[in-house]
Design an enzyme around this catalytic site. Structure first.
Site, PDB file in Angstrom:
ATOM      1  N   ASP A  34      21.869 -50.512  22.198  1.00 18.51           N
ATOM      2  CA  ASP A  34      20.417 -50.592  21.928  1.00 18.51           C
ATOM      3  C   ASP A  34      19.587 -50.014  23.064  1.00 18.51           C
ATOM      4  OD1 ASP A  34      20.726 -52.448  23.906  1.00 18.51           O
ATOM      5  OD2 ASP A  34      19.929 -54.145  22.778  1.00 18.51           O
ATOM      6  N   GLU A  36      19.590 -51.048  26.286  1.00 16.79           N
ATOM      7  CA  GLU A  36      19.414 -51.935  27.443  1.00 16.79           C
ATOM      8  C   GLU A  36      20.445 -51.608  28.525  1.00 16.79           C
ATOM      9  OE1 GLU A  36      19.476 -55.974  26.024  1.00 16.79           O
ATOM     10  OE2 GLU A  36      17.417 -55.850  25.277  1.00 16.79           O
ATOM     11  N   GLN A 114       0.019 -43.680  39.959  1.00 18.13           N
ATOM     12  CA  GLN A 114      -0.868 -44.735  39.424  1.00 18.13           C
ATOM     13  C   GLN A 114      -1.175 -45.690  40.570  1.00 18.13           C
ATOM     14  OE1 GLN A 114      -0.178 -46.139  35.483  1.00 18.13           O
ATOM     15  NE2 GLN A 114       1.077 -44.363  34.978  1.00 18.13           N
ATOM     16  N   LYS A 207      -9.064 -29.163  44.390  1.00 20.36           N
ATOM     17  CA  LYS A 207      -8.660 -29.197  42.979  1.00 20.36           C
ATOM     18  C   LYS A 207      -9.407 -30.290  42.233  1.00 20.36           C
ATOM     19  CE  LYS A 207      -4.620 -31.247  41.697  1.00 20.36           C
ATOM     20  NZ  LYS A 207      -3.170 -31.424  41.636  1.00 20.36           N
TER      21      LYS A 207
HETATM   22  C1  R5P Z   1      -1.191 -34.538  42.515  1.00 21.57           C
HETATM   23  O1  R5P Z   1      -2.155 -34.622  43.255  1.00 21.57           O
HETATM   24  C2  R5P Z   1       0.151 -34.061  42.982  1.00 21.57           C
HETATM   25  O2  R5P Z   1       0.200 -33.887  44.358  1.00 21.57           O
HETATM   26  C3  R5P Z   1       0.544 -32.766  42.295  1.00 21.57           C
HETATM   27  O3  R5P Z   1      -0.320 -31.733  42.701  1.00 21.57           O
HETATM   28  C4  R5P Z   1       0.468 -32.911  40.807  1.00 21.57           C
HETATM   29  O4  R5P Z   1       1.073 -34.093  40.390  1.00 21.57           O
HETATM   30  C5  R5P Z   1       1.112 -31.732  40.122  1.00 21.57           C
HETATM   31  O5  R5P Z   1       0.993 -31.918  38.746  1.00 21.57           O
HETATM   32  P1  R5P Z   1       1.044 -30.690  37.770  1.00 21.57           P
HETATM   33  O6  R5P Z   1       2.288 -29.913  38.071  1.00 21.57           O
HETATM   34  O7  R5P Z   1       1.059 -31.323  36.411  1.00 21.57           O
HETATM   35  O8  R5P Z   1      -0.200 -29.886  37.987  1.00 21.57           O
END
Ligand code: R5P
Length: 315
Positions: A34, A36, A114, A207
């Site tokens: 299953d 687990e 997270q 970014k």
């Molecule tokens: C986020 O700030 C991490 O340092 C990476 O830049 C990010 O997780 C990269 O994710 P992706 O390849 O989906 O752009």
């Protein structure tokens, strides 16, 4: 000090054992029909697990990795305590409590991103996972955690380590870059370390993440015309961050663009997407992937060394 792993951590754990000149002990881990998890310390390894301090190498990714890591730690703890409760079979060996000395080395820590609540009611999943793990061991070594701040001051003994020295060696040997770029502010310290170790120029981009699949960089003049550039990050997931950064570099005249990171997640066709944007991809083996060319074991060994030097009686 034996180095232990379930089925998923064999390569890194064996490498770590070789570096530290320790015994590698394979623990049994598999799945019931299953799905687990089932784990067991084989009878012939019980003595090794009880003999002195031990280190378990295990990822907390994907979710099944969290359960497997918890169960392996629980099995190690119970064997070291000599806990015979609920035992149906016989055990005739020693059962005195051998005391503390369980260390966990995590090549890839799942839920690392997270690390904040963006709204009331969310779970800080990165911290919750560490709370669960730290109940079952005496210290944790984590490789290139996205944002270590989330786990600082939580009372557990945690050592944060980085594979950037090994990534710098790999880039120097295979790419010989003139310029290192951090694709966002979060990777600046890692990328700076690589640039300093290689002895080349460095810059970073700002970014903005629009959603899980879309990011935007603020335009910036970069002195990359005619240069070989390596973009350095902690992880690559969809590849969107690297592809957009590479586009910016090529528009400004970079002749070659390579990508390097510790954790190669490569979700949803990321490797094919990257193949159209960069000349090469380099990652550690913290997660199994076709671009894993750098061993995570040396960094974990440094972390364990630092942790042991704080707890000399546990060595
Ligand atoms: C986020 O700030 C991490 O340092 C990476 O830049 C990010 O997780 C990269 O994710 P992706 O390849 O989906 O752009």
């Amino acid at each position: 000090m034996p180095v232990l792993s379930g089925a998923s951590g064999v390569e890194i754990a064996s490498g770590l054992a070789a570096i530290l000149d320790m015994e590698y002990v394979a623990l049994e881990s598999r799945r019931f029909p299953d799905g687990e998890a089932y784990v067991r310390i084989p009878p012939e390894s019980i003595e090794s697990v009880r003999s002195e301090s031990v280190v378990l190498v295990s990822n907390t990714f994907p979710d099944s990795g969290i359960m497997q890591t918890l169960f392996l730690l629980g099995a190690v703890r119970d064997v070291r305590k000599g806990d015979l409760s609920s035992l149906k079979g016989e055990w005739e060996g020693e059962t005195h409590d051998v005391g503390p000395g369980i260390f966990l080395a995590i090549p890839y820590y799942g839920y690392a991103r997270q690390d904040k609540r963006f709204g009331f009611g969310e779970s800080v999943s990165a911290k919750l996972v560490a709370d669960l793990l730290s109940e079952l061991c005496d210290g944790i070594v984590i490789l290139d955690l996205h944002a270590p701040e989330v786990l600082r001051d939580m009372g557990a003994d945690i050592e944060f380590v980085s594979s950037m020295p090994e990534i710098a060696d790999s880039l120097r040997r295979d790419v010989s870059p003139d310029f290192i770029l951090s694709p966002d502010k979060g990777a600046i310290s890692r990328a700076t370390e690589v640039a300093e170790l290689i002895g080349c120029d460095f810059s970073y981009l700002e970014k903005k993440r629009i959603d899980a699949h879309t990011i935007e960089h603020t335009p910036k003049d970069l002195d990359v015309s005619g240069k070989v550039v390596a973009i350095v990050d902690d992880m690559i997931s969809t590849g969107g961050t690297i592809c957009r950064a590479s586009d910016a570099l090529r528009r400004q005249g970079a002749v070659e663009v390579h990508a390097a990171c510790t954790h190669g997640l490569f979700t949803g066709g990321a490797l094919s997407r990257l193949a159209n944007h960069v000349d090469g991809v380099y990652t550690t083996d913290s997660l199994p992937n076709p671009r894993a060319s750098v061993s995570a074991a040396p960094a974990l060994a440094r972390g364990l060394g630092a942790m042991m030097s704080r707890a000399p009686d546990n060595g």
